[in-house]
Scaffold this motif. Structure first.
Motif, short mmCIF file in Angstrom:
data_model
loop_
_atom_site.label_atom_id
_atom_site.label_comp_id
_atom_site.label_asym_id
_atom_site.label_seq_id
_atom_site.Cartn_x
_atom_site.Cartn_y
_atom_site.Cartn_z
N VAL A 338 0.85 -1.19 0.00
CA VAL A 338 0.00 0.00 0.00
C VAL A 338 0.88 1.24 0.00
O VAL A 338 1.69 1.43 0.92
N CYS A 339 0.72 2.07 -1.04
CA CYS A 339 1.57 3.26 -1.14
C CYS A 339 0.88 4.31 -2.00
O CYS A 339 0.37 4.00 -3.09
N TYR A 363 -0.84 -1.69 -9.73
CA TYR A 363 -2.09 -1.13 -9.18
C TYR A 363 -3.30 -1.62 -9.98
O TYR A 363 -3.93 -0.87 -10.72
N ILE A 364 -3.65 -2.88 -9.76
CA ILE A 364 -4.70 -3.56 -10.53
C ILE A 364 -6.08 -2.94 -10.31
O ILE A 364 -6.92 -2.93 -11.21
N TYR A 365 -6.34 -2.41 -9.11
CA TYR A 365 -7.66 -1.85 -8.80
C TYR A 365 -7.68 -0.32 -8.89
O TYR A 365 -8.68 0.31 -8.54
N ASP A 366 -6.55 0.26 -9.34
CA ASP A 366 -6.45 1.71 -9.40
C ASP A 366 -6.07 2.24 -10.77
O ASP A 366 -6.40 3.38 -11.10
N ASP A 410 -3.65 1.48 -3.73
CA ASP A 410 -3.63 2.86 -3.26
C ASP A 410 -4.29 2.91 -1.88
O ASP A 410 -5.32 2.27 -1.66
N PRO A 411 -3.73 3.65 -0.94
CA PRO A 411 -4.31 3.69 0.41
C PRO A 411 -5.73 4.22 0.46
O PRO A 411 -6.45 3.97 1.43
N VAL A 416 -10.58 -2.40 -0.46
CA VAL A 416 -9.82 -3.53 -1.00
C VAL A 416 -9.06 -4.24 0.12
O VAL A 416 -9.07 -5.47 0.22
N ILE A 417 -8.42 -3.45 0.96
CA ILE A 417 -7.66 -4.02 2.08
C ILE A 417 -8.59 -4.78 3.02
O ILE A 417 -8.30 -5.90 3.46
#
Length: 525
Positions: A338-339, A363-366, A410-411, A416-417
């Motif tokens: 996460v960054c 970043y697959i979801y971003d 991405d935070p 997602v987390i």
């Protein structure tokens, strides 16, 4: 040179109307005022007396009672238009305003803008094909006759509506008209207005049709302009900057919005709050000014969304129904890096990929263009990946024939987390804590559309602390949501400490961790 006749519909605050008329006509423009017949006669008399010596102000010959959603709003506009056409023969443009509108450019800029563009400015989208109407009745606005006001006569409105539906009392739309819909805040050229007025004299059937449609101020002028004027002479936009909240209510602007408003690619703005006295004074003085340069940044809507919507989007605490049975399995391990600085995370996963056999996906979801294998089409868009994130991860495990997988996140994507953290798979999170200079934050604001190239230093100075707090909030939420299996890589930490963190995060040897972290430029911007 362009000369504007403003068409002002208003119903309250006589002092503000008098001031507005004085400010807009001081630069040589004109104004035709319709003051709602429901409003105070005393207030109307006061307005007329105060503006009686102003040759650039006229009034509708007839005042009518106006109601939201009714034909009366269009009729009031037509009365004011007719007065303006007759009283101001030199007017080249007619600009629709309300009492809540104020100029956000100078008269000099406005005239130059209109002189450079021989078009009508009116938002008009196909009534049936567009998604302009979000909720409520659509076709029924047109095919049934609406004689009552939904807001103050709801029982009569819906009784008449349901009776017509029950007995099939529909009507045809005039066959030669393509019904259009859009904002009621337009700016039309003189010949367009004259063509509309002449058309209405020739086509009483069109007038009868619109008189009993619902919310005709969103369709009447929008339809007639498209019917009478070639498409290449219409710019499908409003010149009035306005926004709506998540609840469909108009956003009001206050004293601290001055710089933001001037940076928008619009000529006027609504709604200016009645309490924003300083903003009104500054904007009032602005219109008559000369030689003012405007830096158009256009970040208003994204900035408003950012400041008001954080915490209401992208955060959910339970599974969606299509994910309920879509678990990754207890034998699999998923590592989330996460960054906020994507380039830092990408450098790190490149190093991990070169030193280990663990599959790494950025970043697959971003990020839409993240390199991905063919997963049968589910990987093609961000929407699909995010909607079926566990299914995508499961396919990646199977594609790489591995029980381990590294994903960058991405935070801001806390959901997602939390989603992977609630799965049977073993989930570990490595948060990379970077330092954020003012220069980086300013660049980030530009990249995500919260600021424009021409945003003022004052606007940016107010935005940067908000951005910094937002990033701190994201980090705090990650810590709250992940008590175990959370590791930290810090820009300010000693390299040895970071090597220990990466070794523990990925269960690597000391040699592997040292090889991964040997980059001197890992955190460089």
């Amino acid at each position: 040179m362009a000369k504007i006749a403003f068409i002002l519909l208003c119903h309250k605050d006589p002092d503000a109307i008098i001031a507005q008329a004085g400010q807009l006509t001081a630069a040589g423009d004109c104004m035709a005022i319709h003051f709602d017949a429901r409003a105070s006669d005393t207030d109307y008399a006061r307005i007329r007396e105060a503006l009686s010596d102003n040759p650039n102000v006229t009034f509708s010959k007839k005042r009518i009672k106006c109601g939201w959603g009714e034909w009366s709003l269009v009729q009031a506009t037509l009365h004011a238009l007719q007065s303006a056409v007759e009283q101001f023969p030199r007017a080249t443009h007619f600009y629709m305003l309300s009492g809540d509108c104020m100029a956000i450019k100078t008269a000099e800029y406005v005239c130059g803008f209109l002189d450079d563009r021989d078009v009508d400015f009116i938002e008009s989208h196909d009534f049936f094909a567009s998604n302009w109407i979000k909720t409520g009745m659509k076709e029924d606005r047109l095919i049934y006759r609406h004689y009552f006001n939904e807001r103050n006569q709801p029982r009569l409105f819906y009784t008449a509506y349901e009776m017509q539906k029950r007995f099939g009392l529909t009507r045809d739309i005039p066959s030669d008209l393509q019904i259009m819909i859009g904002s009621q805040w337009w700016c039309l050229r003189r010949r367009t207005v004259e063509m509309i007025l002449e058309f209405l004299q020739q086509r009483p059937d069109v007038l009868r049709f619109f008189k009993t449609t619902w919310i005709p101020d969103e369709t009447f002028f929008q339809t007639l302009v498209r019917h009478l004027i070639p498409k290449h002479e219409i710019e499908n936009r409003t010149l009035t900057f306005l926004m709506f909240s998540d609840y469909g209510m108009p956003v009001s602007f206050y004293n601290d919005h001055y710089d933001m408003l001037l940076g928008q690619d619009y000529l006027f703005s609504r709604k200016i709050s009645p309490e924003a006295h300083e903003l009104k004074e500054r904007l009032g003085q602005l219109y008559a000014s000369e030689g003012v340069a405007f830096g158009i940044s256009g970040e208003g809507r994204k900035l408003y969304h950012f400041l008001t919507s954080r915490g209401r989007v992208g955060r959910r605490y339970t599974q969606r129904f299509w994910e309920a049975g879509n678990t990754l399995g207890p034998d699999r391990e998923i590592y989330l890096i996460v960054c906020k600085k994507w380039h830092v995370a990408k450098r790190l996963v490149d190093q991990i990929a070169s030193e280990t056999s663990i599959p790494c996906i950025e970043y697959i979801y971003d990020e839409q263009d993240t390199p991905l294998p063919d997963l049968g089409g589910i990987e093609t868009t961000l929407t699909k990946r995010s909607r079926h994130r566990r299914a995508v991860a499961k396919l990646l495990f199977e594609h790489f024939d591995s029980d381990k997988l590294i994903l960058c996140v991405d935070p801001a994507n806390l959901d997602v987390i939390q989603d992977f953290g609630g799965d049977q798979a073993q989930t570990r999170v490595l948060e990379i804590e970077c330092e954020y200079s003012d220069e980086y934050l300013a660049g980030h604001a530009l990249r995500v559309g919260l600021a424009g190239q021409n945003s003022s230093a004052e606007s940016m100075a107010r935005l940067l602390p908000t951005l910094r707090n937002a990033l701190a909030y994201e980090s705090e939420q990650i810590r709250y949501s992940k008590n175990d299996g959370l590791f930290h890589l810090r820009e300010t930490a000693d390299r040895l400490v970071n090597e220990e963190a990466i070794a523990e995060f990925l269960n690597l040897t000391e040699v592997q961790a040292k090889s991964i972290m040997h980059l001197d430029y890992l955190f460089a911007d």
